[in-house]
Design a protein around this motif. Structure first.
Motif, PDB file in Angstrom:
ATOM      1  N   GLU A 177       6.976  13.338  -5.621  1.00 56.78           N
ATOM      2  CA  GLU A 177       5.918  12.356  -5.384  1.00 56.78           C
ATOM      3  C   GLU A 177       4.980  12.774  -4.250  1.00 56.78           C
ATOM      4  N   TYR A 178       3.744  12.284  -4.365  1.00 57.25           N
ATOM      5  CA  TYR A 178       2.820  12.240  -3.246  1.00 57.25           C
ATOM      6  C   TYR A 178       2.473  10.769  -3.000  1.00 57.25           C
ATOM      7  N   ARG A 179       2.532  10.342  -1.725  1.00 55.21           N
ATOM      8  CA  ARG A 179       2.174   8.970  -1.368  1.00 55.21           C
ATOM      9  C   ARG A 179       1.161   8.996  -0.218  1.00 55.21           C
ATOM     10  N   TYR A 180       0.089   8.265  -0.442  1.00 53.79           N
ATOM     11  CA  TYR A 180      -0.846   8.009   0.651  1.00 53.79           C
ATOM     12  C   TYR A 180      -0.484   6.639   1.204  1.00 53.79           C
ATOM     13  N   PHE A 181      -0.057   6.601   2.463  1.00 55.26           N
ATOM     14  CA  PHE A 181       0.408   5.365   3.094  1.00 55.26           C
ATOM     15  C   PHE A 181      -0.419   5.089   4.334  1.00 55.26           C
ATOM     16  N   ALA A 182      -0.837   3.821   4.498  1.00 56.01           N
ATOM     17  CA  ALA A 182      -1.650   3.460   5.657  1.00 56.01           C
ATOM     18  C   ALA A 182      -1.405   2.001   6.016  1.00 56.01           C
ATOM     19  N   THR A 183      -1.811   1.654   7.242  1.00 55.90           N
ATOM     20  CA  THR A 183      -1.750   0.270   7.707  1.00 55.90           C
ATOM     21  C   THR A 183      -3.086  -0.097   8.338  1.00 55.90           C
ATOM     22  N   LEU A 184      -3.268  -1.380   8.555  1.00 53.11           N
ATOM     23  CA  LEU A 184      -4.363  -1.781   9.428  1.00 53.11           C
ATOM     24  C   LEU A 184      -4.112  -1.195  10.808  1.00 53.11           C
TER      25      LEU A 184
END
Length: 333
Positions: A177-184
């Motif tokens: 898998e590739y995951r782009y993860f972000a938060t405020l």
């Protein structure tokens, strides 16, 4: 368009347009671990960059058998600080600190059908909440200071992956898998940073309601009738259309089965003399045998017998016309 927007748009818009090759049906669990890249983050007066770190996650999900999957995920990511660059003051390489983050995500995923059994791509997107612990050095103008704090923020991610089913272990698949993860943007002790991650993961998924291995049934034996009856009009030995159809079926059956001999036996009713009926039953048998040869049966495989009125199918008094006794029996052996 930003990388984040592109990934999320692809996950949401492309997934419903295709069908699933190997749908998951019912509950499943999944684990994954791998390399996490945390993008450098700017703050008032400088920028903090990070070393490569690692990420791990576990999830419980449910597949609906049509490509759609829903899952609940728990995750952990960690990255150490690589360096801090202050505006106008150069690079501070031994800045220390870093970012630890953990949380939960609710994901929607779609398995894609590309027409092969050994691999199934999937895309997805998720939202959730992340708790973060951040630390490092920042520029306050005349001097640098150390910050250390915690925050929690809304999180979102886009997912692109491949699953590879393990044939000897039904229900088990290896995933990449590739995951782009972000938060405020989180804030730690008054320092506001950005949190953008790129995770590359290897994992495994196990579906509990996996289909049972296919059992190849032995080929069914061809059911071949071994006896055929050809009926005749009163005092006749010629073949009508129905008689030819029955003879054709007998000839075809003889080619499908291991037939070495075909017995053709003629019969007559008791409406004439015994001598006449004997001759009539022989003509009937001979005509049937000739038609079998016309249908491709070797003449050497055919034996002809004539029984006249001596073996009635339906016993009758002498002189009675009985249609079922005016017949030829074809027996395959």
């Amino acid at each position: 368009m930003s990388l984040r927007s592109t990934l999320l748009a692809a996950a949401v818009l492309a997934a419903p347009a295709v069908a699933v090759a190997q749908p998951v049906s019912g509950p499943y669990i999944a684990l994954g671990a791998g390399y996490n890249i945390l993008q450098s983050s700017s703050f008032d007066g400088g920028r903090q960059s990070y070393d490569g770190g690692w990420a791990g996650l576990g999830s419980f999900g449910w597949g609906f058998g049509n490509g759609l999957r829903l899952e609940l995920e728990g995750f952990y990511r960690t990255n150490d600080t690589d360096a801090v660059r202050f505006d106008g003051r150069g690079k501070f390489a031994d800045a220390g600190g870093g970012l630890d983050q953990w949380g939960v995500m609710a994901n929607v995923l779609f398995d894609l059908d590309i027409g092969v059994d050994w691999m199934s791509p999937y895309v997805g997107a998720g939202v959730g909440w992340s708790w973060m612990d951040g630390s490092g050095s920042v520029n306050t103008g005349a001097f640098t200071r150390w910050y250390d704090g915690t925050d929690n923020q809304f999180a979102y991610q886009g997912i692109v992956g491949l699953s590879f089913p393990i044939a000897p272990l039904p229900g088990l698949a290896i995933t990449a898998e590739y995951r782009y993860f972000a938060t405020l943007d989180p804030e730690f002790a008054g320092v506001e940073l950005q949190n953008r991650n790129h995770s590359f993961l290897i994992g495994a998924r196990y579906a509990f309601n996996h289909p049972a291995p296919a059992v190849v049934a032995p080929p069914a034996e061809v059911s071949i009738a071994r006896s055929y009856l050809v009926f005749f009009d009163w005092d006749r030995a010629n073949l009508n259309d129905r008689a030819r159809q029955i003879i054709s079926e007998a000839a075809a059956a003889s080619r499908q089965a291991a037939v070495t001999t075909i017995e053709v036996s003629g019969h007559a009713d008791r409406s004439g003399s015994a001598a006449y009926n004997q001759r009539l039953s022989l003509r009937r048998a001979q005509n049937v045998a000739a038609e079998l040869v016309q249908q491709g049966v070797p003449q050497t495989a055919i034996t002809i017998q004539a029984f006249g009125e001596t073996r009635p199918l339906v016993p009758t008094p002498d002189g009675v016309r009985e249609p079922q006794n005016r017949r030829v029996e074809i027996v395959l052996k």
